[in-house]
Design a protein around this motif. Sequence first.
Motif, PDB file in Angstrom:
ATOM      1  N   LEU A   1       0.866  -1.169   0.000  1.00  0.00           N
ATOM      2  CA  LEU A   1       0.000   0.000   0.000  1.00  0.00           C
ATOM      3  C   LEU A   1       0.905   1.222   0.000  1.00  0.00           C
ATOM      4  CD1 LEU A   1      -2.847   1.239   0.288  1.00  0.00           C
ATOM      5  CD2 LEU A   1      -2.588   1.011   2.773  1.00  0.00           C
ATOM      6  N   GLY A   2       0.827   2.035  -1.052  1.00  0.00           N
ATOM      7  CA  GLY A   2       1.727   3.175  -1.184  1.00  0.00           C
ATOM      8  C   GLY A   2       1.119   4.492  -0.758  1.00  0.00           C
ATOM      9  N   ALA A   3      -0.201   4.600  -0.829  1.00  0.00           N
ATOM     10  CA  ALA A   3      -0.907   5.810  -0.408  1.00  0.00           C
ATOM     11  C   ALA A   3      -2.393   5.484  -0.368  1.00  0.00           C
ATOM     12  CB  ALA A   3      -0.644   6.980  -1.351  1.00  0.00           C
ATOM     13  N   TYR A   4      -3.121   6.239   0.455  1.00  0.00           N
ATOM     14  CA  TYR A   4      -4.568   6.028   0.485  1.00  0.00           C
ATOM     15  C   TYR A   4      -5.261   7.275   1.000  1.00  0.00           C
ATOM     16  CZ  TYR A   4      -4.124   5.316   5.560  1.00  0.00           C
ATOM     17  OH  TYR A   4      -3.850   5.470   6.900  1.00  0.00           O
TER      18      TYR A   4
ATOM     19  N   LEU B   1      -3.435   3.582  -3.582  1.00  0.00           N
ATOM     20  CA  LEU B   1      -2.326   3.286  -4.486  1.00  0.00           C
ATOM     21  C   LEU B   1      -1.709   1.973  -4.040  1.00  0.00           C
ATOM     22  CD1 LEU B   1      -0.457   4.178  -6.818  1.00  0.00           C
ATOM     23  CD2 LEU B   1       0.932   5.392  -5.116  1.00  0.00           C
ATOM     24  N   ILE B   2      -1.776   0.960  -4.910  1.00  0.00           N
ATOM     25  CA  ILE B   2      -1.379  -0.400  -4.557  1.00  0.00           C
ATOM     26  C   ILE B   2      -0.299  -0.905  -5.509  1.00  0.00           C
ATOM     27  CG2 ILE B   2      -2.162  -2.811  -4.578  1.00  0.00           C
ATOM     28  CD1 ILE B   2      -4.852  -1.884  -3.602  1.00  0.00           C
ATOM     29  N   ARG B   3       0.734  -1.532  -4.935  1.00  0.00           N
ATOM     30  CA  ARG B   3       1.670  -2.290  -5.769  1.00  0.00           C
ATOM     31  C   ARG B   3       1.220  -3.738  -5.716  1.00  0.00           C
ATOM     32  NH1 ARG B   3       5.505  -5.755  -5.855  1.00  0.00           N
ATOM     33  NH2 ARG B   3       5.470  -5.985  -3.583  1.00  0.00           N
TER      34      ARG B   3
ATOM     35  N   SER C   1      -3.060   8.778   4.145  1.00  0.00           N
ATOM     36  CA  SER C   1      -1.692   8.350   4.468  1.00  0.00           C
ATOM     37  C   SER C   1      -0.700   9.516   4.460  1.00  0.00           C
ATOM     38  CB  SER C   1      -1.228   7.289   3.461  1.00  0.00           C
ATOM     39  OG  SER C   1      -1.289   7.772   2.133  1.00  0.00           O
ATOM     40  N   GLU C   2      -1.181  10.737   4.256  1.00  0.00           N
ATOM     41  CA  GLU C   2      -0.264  11.873   4.160  1.00  0.00           C
ATOM     42  C   GLU C   2       0.573  12.035   5.426  1.00  0.00           C
ATOM     43  OE1 GLU C   2      -0.576  15.954   1.977  1.00  0.00           O
ATOM     44  OE2 GLU C   2      -1.722  16.091   3.836  1.00  0.00           O
ATOM     45  N   LYS C   3      -0.001  11.728   6.583  1.00  0.00           N
ATOM     46  CA  LYS C   3       0.735  11.888   7.846  1.00  0.00           C
ATOM     47  C   LYS C   3       1.989  11.027   7.878  1.00  0.00           C
ATOM     48  CE  LYS C   3      -2.629   8.735   9.969  1.00  0.00           C
ATOM     49  NZ  LYS C   3      -3.640   8.879   8.879  1.00  0.00           N
ATOM     50  N   TYR C   4       1.959   9.883   7.173  1.00  0.00           N
ATOM     51  CA  TYR C   4       3.135   9.011   7.144  1.00  0.00           C
ATOM     52  C   TYR C   4       4.225   9.595   6.252  1.00  0.00           C
ATOM     53  CZ  TYR C   4      -0.435   5.918   9.020  1.00  0.00           C
ATOM     54  OH  TYR C   4      -1.448   5.383   9.777  1.00  0.00           O
ATOM     55  N   TYR C   5       3.816  10.307   5.213  1.00  0.00           N
ATOM     56  CA  TYR C   5       4.800  10.977   4.364  1.00  0.00           C
ATOM     57  C   TYR C   5       5.378  12.204   5.057  1.00  0.00           C
ATOM     58  CZ  TYR C   5       3.919   8.075   0.293  1.00  0.00           C
ATOM     59  OH  TYR C   5       3.853   7.010  -0.582  1.00  0.00           O
ATOM     60  N   MET C   6       4.687  12.669   6.112  1.00  0.00           N
ATOM     61  CA  MET C   6       5.171  13.823   6.880  1.00  0.00           C
ATOM     62  C   MET C   6       6.003  13.402   8.082  1.00  0.00           C
ATOM     63  SD  MET C   6       3.949  16.564   5.351  1.00  0.00           S
ATOM     64  CE  MET C   6       3.757  17.893   6.532  1.00  0.00           C
TER      65      MET C   6
END
Length: 285
Positions: A51-54, A64-66, A140-145
Amino acid sequence: MGRPPRIDLEDYWYHVIARGNERQRIFKCPADYEYYLKLLDDRLYASRGNLGAYCLMPNHIHILIRRGSDMLSSVIHNVHSKYSHDFNRIYGRDGHLFQGRYKSFIVLDDSYLESLIFYIHENPRRAGLETKEQRYLWSSEKYYMGKKCLWKSFVKVPGYEGKAGINNYKDLLKSRLEKVTPNYKTFIGTMQESIKINKRRKDRQSIQSFDRRERETIENIANRYSANFKITIKEMRGLSRDRNISRIRKDAIKEMLNCGYGPSEIGRYFNRTSGYVNLIRINYE
């Protein structure tokens, strides 16, 4: 006229969109969001997917899935069937929860991943569900932050890993007004790559009608490569990652594809998935 077949390849990223039936809410409380993410995380982790983003909006989702070893359709069907069944039971309702079949868009060019994660995370802001003081919780934005993620299948897309990735994402947000959302129908990627996939679709019928009596069998092709390169059939069909064996195996697979054999039958012979064979075909073409 039938619906076009989905492009479903292992190890590729997909942008998946699903909406509530008749625009109804598919999440009614925090526990619903958590439960959906848990189902998705467990299913992806079990199939070695990511899971790359949600962003889970009240009446629709962007993920966003691989894709891992299991077909994307199988993963989404399993998750949505289980979630819908339990949602209907809890809230005393009947009927379809999701509207029709989900939409999926394959990402053929990794440079589009940056635009995609921005687009997915931008949904709450466009809908007025997020402010500077209050971040939207089900994204999932918090994880990218920089916040630690506990989902087993979650990975950040290339270029946004580690401490440097956090700064890269903050820079992306600062310049978000300059970013343009990709325009796509069934794929996101370069025109050259999309032509390859469309060509394979058109050639499928002629490949299937290839006269099997006039071509060399898969076993004979493998035996010939085994004899010519002094490796055993067991090594060719095994899981060894030796570079020389891998190269010979891939060359044999390319010849089998040229003879008109399909990814499924080649994959069965080599004890691998059809997605593995498809990736070799894409690189070959």
